[in-house]
Scaffold this motif. Structure first.
Motif, PDB file in Angstrom:
ATOM      1  N   ALA A 109    -103.713  17.348   6.417  1.00 55.37           N
ATOM      2  CA  ALA A 109    -103.302  16.231   5.563  1.00 55.37           C
ATOM      3  C   ALA A 109    -102.448  16.713   4.395  1.00 55.37           C
ATOM      4  O   ALA A 109    -101.446  16.081   4.032  1.00 55.37           O
ATOM      5  N   LEU A 110    -102.819  17.834   3.806  1.00 58.28           N
ATOM      6  CA  LEU A 110    -102.049  18.357   2.679  1.00 58.28           C
ATOM      7  C   LEU A 110    -100.674  18.825   3.128  1.00 58.28           C
ATOM      8  O   LEU A 110     -99.666  18.547   2.460  1.00 58.28           O
ATOM      9  N   VAL A 127    -104.312  11.798  -0.027  1.00 62.09           N
ATOM     10  CA  VAL A 127    -105.073  12.672   0.865  1.00 62.09           C
ATOM     11  C   VAL A 127    -106.549  12.297   0.852  1.00 62.09           C
ATOM     12  O   VAL A 127    -107.207  12.232   1.904  1.00 62.09           O
TER      13      VAL A 127
END
Length: 277
Positions: A109-110, A127
């Motif tokens: 996700a990051l 996030v």
């Protein structure tokens, strides 16, 4: 960053006390080195400027308050532009039975969010919202920080012997460097700070002493010695000749503190830079 241990009933039953997990990390903008240690806490994630992401391989010690084993620090480099991510375990265990799956989801996700080039302030809530279903049953915290080292011309360091004669030498180094940086307005305070800290290191620590100035968002003055004894600020009595050094430093600087190092400790101070032209 710290949090109460999730299974407090089990911890209390097993150890007769409550515990807290903790992740402690420092970043040196001169060497670009990070030092991290964990007390039962999830490791930090590092996203490199090239887009690769990985969690730092730590050897966690027991949670604070439930064990007496030493904590093993791990050193790693964070290149300029890297992003460090620290979180509570609520972010990686919520919706994932296996913490490794949660950490993998966080890295993915990051990495995907950082490609957009948006600010970390925008990316963080996005996030968290993607990884954690609502409503929240546990505390969830995500801390993002971009590593930004300082240029060679913005720092200076000196090694001093543990001899009273070097105090005047330390003052001269400080005054000369601040003059080169055009920070003469901070000369009086910084000279006093360096003089006091170097004197204390000579008196109470002995061994080699390190003096370092860093010009970044603020002016940082650091003095390192080989002693593990932490300084203690106190208010000296009227009849005492000494004991006022740290009190004066606390009054004259914006922030000050101390951190352990592998070979002793470092005492640091921060002063706001004067407004530019």
């Amino acid at each position: 960053m710290s949090e109460l241990a999730i299974d407090t009933e089990a911890a209390e039953a097993a150890f007769g006390s409550f515990g807290a997990t903790c992740l402690y990390m420092t970043y040196d903008p001169v060497t670009r080195q990070c030092l991290a240690a964990s007390a039962g806490h999830p490791p930090p994630a590092l996203m490199d400027p090239d887009g690769s992401a990985a969690h730092i391989d730590l050897s966690p010690g027991p949670p604070l308050g439930v064990g007496g084993l030493p904590f093993e620090p791990v050193a790693f480099e964070a290149a300029d532009g890297s992003v460090l991510a620290l979180c509570t375990d609520g972010l990686i265990t919520r919706g994932h039975a296996d913490p490794d799956e949660g950490m993998s989801a966080l890295r993915h996700a990051l990495s995907a969010a950082l490609v957009s080039g948006r600010s970390l302030e925008e990316i963080g809530p996005e996030v968290v919202g993607e990884l954690v279903p609502r409503p929240l049953a546990d505390d969830v915290t995500l801390l993002l920080a971009e590593a930004r080292g300082v240029r060679v011309r913005d720092h200076a360091s000196w090694t001093l012997a543990a001899d009273p004669s070097v105090v005047s030498e330390a003052r001269a180094h400080v005054l000369g460097q601040l003059s080169l940086w055009g920070l003469d307005d901070l000369a009086f305070t910084t000279e006093l700070v360096a003089s006091e800290l170097v004197t204390n290191a000579i008196r109470y620590a002995g061994g080699t002493i390190g003096l370092r100035l860093i010009r970044a968002a603020s002016l940082i003055c650091e003095v390192s010695d080989v002693s593990n004894t932490q300084p203690r600020m106190r208010r000296a009595r009227a009849t005492e000749e000494g004991g006022r050094g740290l009190f004066l430093i606390a009054q004259l600087t914006d922030r000050w503190g101390s951190r352990y190092t592998r070979s002793g400790k470092t005492i640091w101070t921060e002063q706001a830079l004067p407004p530019g032209p």
